[in-house]
Design a protein around this motif. Structure first.
Motif, PDB file in Angstrom:
ATOM      1  N   UNK A  88       0.837  -1.204   0.000  1.00 16.24           N
ATOM      2  CA  UNK A  88       0.000   0.000   0.000  1.00 16.24           C
ATOM      3  C   UNK A  88       0.872   1.255   0.000  1.00 16.24           C
ATOM      4  N   UNK A  89       0.279   2.338  -0.449  1.00 15.87           N
ATOM      5  CA  UNK A  89       0.864   3.682  -0.339  1.00 15.87           C
ATOM      6  C   UNK A  89       2.266   3.731  -0.973  1.00 15.87           C
ATOM      7  N   UNK A 127      10.085   1.172   9.200  1.00  7.53           N
ATOM      8  CA  UNK A 127       8.868   1.439   9.978  1.00  7.53           C
ATOM      9  C   UNK A 127       7.699   0.563   9.526  1.00  7.53           C
ATOM     10  N   UNK A 135       2.466  -2.947   5.693  1.00  6.13           N
ATOM     11  CA  UNK A 135       1.767  -1.706   6.024  1.00  6.13           C
ATOM     12  C   UNK A 135       2.761  -0.627   6.451  1.00  6.13           C
ATOM     13  N   UNK A 136       2.979   0.384   5.617  1.00  4.10           N
ATOM     14  CA  UNK A 136       3.808   1.511   6.048  1.00  4.10           C
ATOM     15  C   UNK A 136       3.054   2.324   7.103  1.00  4.10           C
ATOM     16  N   UNK A 137       3.737   3.281   7.767  1.00  3.83           N
ATOM     17  CA  UNK A 137       3.051   4.076   8.810  1.00  3.83           C
ATOM     18  C   UNK A 137       1.734   4.660   8.289  1.00  3.83           C
ATOM     19  N   UNK A 138       0.674   4.460   9.081  1.00  3.93           N
ATOM     20  CA  UNK A 138      -0.665   4.830   8.615  1.00  3.93           C
ATOM     21  C   UNK A 138      -0.889   6.339   8.745  1.00  3.93           C
ATOM     22  N   UNK A 139      -1.899   6.838   8.047  1.00  4.28           N
ATOM     23  CA  UNK A 139      -2.110   8.291   8.033  1.00  4.28           C
ATOM     24  C   UNK A 139      -3.559   8.678   7.855  1.00  4.28           C
ATOM     25  N   UNK A 140      -4.455   7.901   8.466  1.00  2.96           N
ATOM     26  CA  UNK A 140      -5.870   8.232   8.322  1.00  2.96           C
ATOM     27  C   UNK A 140      -6.274   9.436   9.154  1.00  2.96           C
ATOM     28  N   UNK A 141      -7.537   9.797   9.033  1.00  2.00           N
ATOM     29  CA  UNK A 141      -8.055  10.909   9.813  1.00  2.00           C
ATOM     30  C   UNK A 141      -8.312  12.126   8.965  1.00  2.00           C
TER      31      UNK A 141
END
Lengths: 86, 140
Positions: A13-14, A55, A80-86
């Motif tokens: 992802x990403x 990471x 999964x790289x560092x998540x960034x939702x919100x």
């Protein structure tokens, strides 16, 4: 003697997905391979992934797991790289 | 109807709140995340959100379960996150919590958005004039 191998799916992802140029790999790895060893195999085969491993979290069958987790045939692995939702 | 959902469609706050309909509730609190026009002094043109939807919906449900275990007065938690291309001013996420009384909803909603940013497999790419970058607050 030939080692037994298992078949797994690995999703990306990403940023690492963009670096790799695809969101999914089908892989055959030796039976008994851990998640940590898989990450090592991936960066050997795909050096473009190297900047993202520091990471990286890994999920197996949609749940976060540790690097010592042993993979099973048919596992659905996600990098999964560092998540960034919100 | 799903309480927790990843969607590509525009989010309506009223519609998410309606998922909590229950005659026993006396309070609903909502958090609404909106695409901002700048980050660190740089003008944002738009955002691109990506998710691992099959896992993200489960992780959102886990956050809801943790909230109900930690704050027993919370009755239900609904969290809807949008993915795909979002323009400045559009809603990226709505979190709605219901309770019989107001006492614990404020702490609980803060916990929900903080945990979402830490563990839910959703990623955000900021696109500005002449560049783009995947952003995370989960690591330094």
């Amino acid at each position: 003697m030939e080692t037994d191998r298992i078949h797994i799916k690995v999703r990306f992802f990403a940023a690492p997905r963009e670096a790799l140029g695809k969101g999914e790999l089908q892989m055959d790895v030796p039976d008994g391979t851990t998640v940590g060893e898989l990450v090592g195999l991936l960066t050997e085969q795909y050096p473009v992934l190297r900047p993202y491993t520091r990471f990286l979290n890994v999920a197996v069958n949609r749940a976060y797991v540790g690097m010592q987790t042993v993979l099973r045939d048919g596992d659905d692995v996600a990098c999964l790289p560092p998540v960034g939702g919100g | 109807m799903k309480l927790c959902e990843i969607t590509t469609a525009e989010i309506s706050v009223d519609e998410v709140v309606s998922r909590l309909a229950d005659p026993a509730i006396g309070a609903v609190i909502t958090f609404v995340g909106v695409v901002r026009c700048e980050t660190d002094g740089r003008a944002v043109h738009h955002l691109e959100y990506e998710a691992y939807p099959e896992m993200a919906e489960g992780t959102l449900r886990q956050i809801g379960e943790q909230i109900c275990a930690r704050w027993p007065t919370i009755r239900q938690v609904a969290i809807v996150h949008r993915v795909g291309r979002l323009e400045v001013g559009e809603i990226s996420v709505v979190i709605a919590l219901s309770s019989a009384h107001r006492a614990e909803v404020f702490d609980a909603v803060r916990y929900a958005i903080d945990r979402l940013k830490e563990i839910v497999p959703i990623w955000k790419k900021e696109v500005w004039a002449g560049g783009a970058e995947w952003r995370s607050e989960a690591v330094g």
